[in-house]
Scaffold this active site. Structure first.
Site, PDB file in Angstrom:
ATOM      1  CE1 TYR A   1       1.106  -0.232   4.458  1.00 48.08           C
ATOM      2  CE2 TYR A   1      -0.275   1.783   4.590  1.00 48.08           C
ATOM      3  CZ  TYR A   1       0.735   0.809   4.964  1.00 48.08           C
ATOM      4  OH  TYR A   1       1.395   1.141   6.444  1.00 48.08           O
TER       5      TYR A   1
ATOM      6  NE  ARG B   1       6.769   4.249   0.567  1.00 51.62           N
ATOM      7  CZ  ARG B   1       6.378   5.121   1.663  1.00 51.62           C
ATOM      8  NH1 ARG B   1       7.532   5.278   2.356  1.00 51.62           N
ATOM      9  NH2 ARG B   1       5.448   6.011   1.727  1.00 51.62           N
TER      10      ARG B   1
ATOM     11  NE  ARG C   1      -5.805 -19.616   4.605  1.00 55.41           N
ATOM     12  CZ  ARG C   1      -4.938 -20.130   5.307  1.00 55.41           C
ATOM     13  NH1 ARG C   1      -4.832 -21.517   5.008  1.00 55.41           N
ATOM     14  NH2 ARG C   1      -4.024 -19.462   5.987  1.00 55.41           N
TER      15      ARG C   1
ATOM     16  CG  HIS D   1       0.632 -20.532   3.358  1.00 50.48           C
ATOM     17  ND1 HIS D   1      -0.635 -21.188   3.497  1.00 50.48           N
ATOM     18  CD2 HIS D   1       1.044 -19.909   4.395  1.00 50.48           C
ATOM     19  CE1 HIS D   1      -1.003 -20.858   4.859  1.00 50.48           C
ATOM     20  NE2 HIS D   1      -0.082 -20.046   5.347  1.00 50.48           N
TER      21      HIS D   1
ATOM     22  CE  LYS E   1       2.993   3.196   3.305  1.00 53.33           C
ATOM     23  NZ  LYS E   1       3.117   3.427   4.584  1.00 53.33           N
TER      24      LYS E   1
ATOM     25  CD  GLU F   1      10.012   1.616  10.511  1.00 52.27           C
ATOM     26  OE1 GLU F   1       9.922   2.650   9.820  1.00 52.27           O
ATOM     27  OE2 GLU F   1       9.911   0.527  10.226  1.00 52.27           O
TER      28      GLU F   1
ATOM     29  CG  LEU G   1       8.192   2.304   4.876  1.00 51.06           C
ATOM     30  CD1 LEU G   1       8.138   1.128   4.037  1.00 51.06           C
ATOM     31  CD2 LEU G   1       6.973   3.175   5.172  1.00 51.06           C
TER      32      LEU G   1
HETATM   33  N1  PDD Z   1       2.748   4.814   7.665  1.00 50.81           N
HETATM   34  N2  PDD Z   1       7.533   3.612   8.999  1.00 50.81           N
HETATM   35  C1  PDD Z   1       6.630   2.859   9.137  1.00 50.81           C
HETATM   36  C2  PDD Z   1       6.609   1.478   9.653  1.00 50.81           C
HETATM   37  C3  PDD Z   1       5.260   3.402   8.475  1.00 50.81           C
HETATM   38  O1  PDD Z   1       4.198   2.741   8.540  1.00 50.81           O
HETATM   39  C4  PDD Z   1       5.456   4.895   8.018  1.00 50.81           C
HETATM   40  C5  PDD Z   1       4.044   5.600   7.520  1.00 50.81           C
HETATM   41  C6  PDD Z   1       6.511   5.413   7.909  1.00 50.81           C
HETATM   42  C7  PDD Z   1       6.611   6.890   7.415  1.00 50.81           C
HETATM   43  O2  PDD Z   1       6.352   6.923   6.137  1.00 50.81           O
HETATM   44  P1  PDD Z   1       6.026   8.203   5.183  1.00 50.81           P
HETATM   45  O3  PDD Z   1       6.924   9.338   5.560  1.00 50.81           O
HETATM   46  O4  PDD Z   1       6.475   7.797   3.830  1.00 50.81           O
HETATM   47  O5  PDD Z   1       4.646   8.299   5.411  1.00 50.81           O
HETATM   48  C8  PDD Z   1       7.652   4.767   8.573  1.00 50.81           C
HETATM   49  C9  PDD Z   1       1.824   5.481   7.009  1.00 50.81           C
HETATM   50  C10 PDD Z   1       1.694   6.956   7.020  1.00 50.81           C
HETATM   51  C11 PDD Z   1       0.393   4.444   7.458  1.00 50.81           C
HETATM   52  O6  PDD Z   1       0.639   3.276   7.534  1.00 50.81           O
HETATM   53  O7  PDD Z   1      -0.663   5.034   7.683  1.00 50.81           O
END
Ligand code: PDD
Length: 279
Positions: A34, A53, A100, A102, A144, A176, A200
Site C-alpha cells: 500500500y 516506493r 486458499r 500460501h 510497505k 522507527e 520503511l
Molecule cells: N505509515 N515507518 C512505518 C512503519 C510507517 O508505517 C510509515 C508511514 C513511515 C513513514 O513513511 P512516510 O513518511 O512515507 O509516510 C515509516 C503510513 C502513514 C500509514 O501506514 O498510514
C-alpha cells in the site's frame, strides 16, 4: 449527505458499494502492498517518490503490475477534493485465487483499491508522549506491506498507555515508530537510522534530510542506541499523515527540557513552506 466515491478495479463507486471477494489474498494473507500519499491544495505531494516506493514494493513481493505515472495520476486525481489536506490510501493486493493456498498463482489479476481521506491537523507545537517497545516485527520492514499485525499491536500498546507512538528497539537500537520514522538531535546534529530492511524508507524522512542539507542543518544517517535516544535533546516522529511530530516525553521521562526544541521549530517551518510549493 453526499457520499464520497472510492476507486476499486477500474470503477469509482460509493464506499458502501466497494466489495471484494473473501478469497482475495489481501484479505486472507495480507498479500498486498500500500501507499499513503498526502495531497495539499489538490496536489499530490512527492508523488514520484511514493510511486517509486510502490514499484519497489511490488517488485519485492513479485507482483508484476506496470502502470505509468500518467495512468496512476488518472486513477488517483479524481479522488482528490481540492483545497484541503488529504491523503490517498492506495492498496494493491495479489488478487483473488481459486482456493486458499500460501503459495500464489503467477497469473492473478491484482485488486486495486484507492480512497481519499482528510489529514487531521497535527498539533506539533505541544509535543507528544512516546514509549519504547521491543521491535517484534519481521525482517522485511522496508516493504510497505499491509501485513501490519505487529505494528498495530505495538501502536495500540502505546495508545493504551496514553502515548502517541511506540518507538521500536531492536537489539538495543531504535529502528522507527510503529507507523513513523524517527529522528533525534544530539549536539545540534540531526540523526536518523540508515535505510535497511529494518525500517520503511519514509518519504517524509527523505524530505527532511533534503531540507536539512539545503538549509545547512547538520544531518547524518546513523544508528541510534536506546541510551542516545533517551539522552537526545530532541526526538521526532515523521510520517505522511503526522508530518513532523516532536516527542517531549519518552517512557514517562522528559526529552531534553521537556519542551519542543529549536531544531524542530526550524525544520517544521521549512517543511510547512515546502509542502505548499512542491508537488
Ligand atoms: N505509515 N515507518 C512505518 C512503519 C510507517 O508505517 C510509515 C508511514 C513511515 C513513514 O513513511 P512516510 O513518511 O512515507 O509516510 C515509516 C503510513 C502513514 C500509514 O501506514 O498510514
Amino acid at each position: 449527505m453526499h457520499e464520497k466515491n472510492v476507486y476499486l478495479n477500474g470503477e469509482y463507486l460509493p464506499l458502501a458499494e466497494a466489495k471484494i471477494s473473501v478469497l482475495d489474498r489481501g484479505f486472507l494473507f495480507g498479500d498486498s502492498v500500500y501507499e499513503v500519499i498526502p495531497a495539499y491544495r489538490g496536489n499530490l505531494f512527492c508523488f514520484a517518490m511514493h510511486l517509486q516506493r510502490l514499484n519497489d514494493g511490488l517488485k519485492a513481493i513479485r507482483l508484476p503490475i506496470s502502470y505509468t505515472t500518467e495512468q496512476w495520476l488518472d486513477i488517483l486525481q479524481p479522488l482528490l477534493i481540492e483545497g484541503d489536506a488529504q491523503y490517498i490510501y492506495l492498496q494493491i493486493t495479489r488478487g483473488v485465487a481459486d482456493k486458499r493456498d500460501h503459495s500464489f498463482p503467477l497469473s492473478c489479476t491484482p485488486t486495486i483499491f484507492a480512497m481519499c481521506n482528510p489529514i487531521m491537523p497535527v498539533l506539533g507545537e505541544q509535543g507528544v508522549q512516546a514509549i519504547t517497545l521491543d521491535d517484534v516485527r519481521w525482517k522485511l520492514c522496508h516493504i510497505k506491506a499491509t501485513t501490519l499485525l505487529a505494528n498495530i499491536l505495538l501502536r495500540q500498546k502505546a495508545v493504551d498507555e496514553g502515548a502517541a507512538e511506540a518507538i521500536l528497539i531492536n537489539e538495543g537500537y531504535a529502528t522507527e515508530g510503529a507507523a513513523s520514522n524517527i529522528f533525534v538531535v544530539i549536539d545540534g546534529v540531526l540523526i536518523t537510522p540508515p535505510k535497511t530492511n529494518e525500517i520503511l524508507s519514509g518519504i517524509t524522512r527523505d524530505v527532511i534530510i533534503h531540507l536539512a542539507k539545503a538549509n545547512h542543518i547538520p544531518v547524518t544517517e546513523d544508528v541510534i542506541s536506546l541510551e542516545a535516544l533517551q539522552q537526545a535533546s530532541e526526538v521526532w516522529l515523521t510520517s505522511s499523515t503526522r508530518e513532523i511530530l516532536p516527542v517531549t516525553i519518552l517512557d514517562h521521562e522528559p526529552i531534553g527540557n521537556g519542551q519542543v526544541g529549536p531544531v524542530w521549530q526550524a525544520m517544521n517551518g521549512l517543511f510547512q513552506e515546502y509542502k505548499q510549493v512542491v508537488v
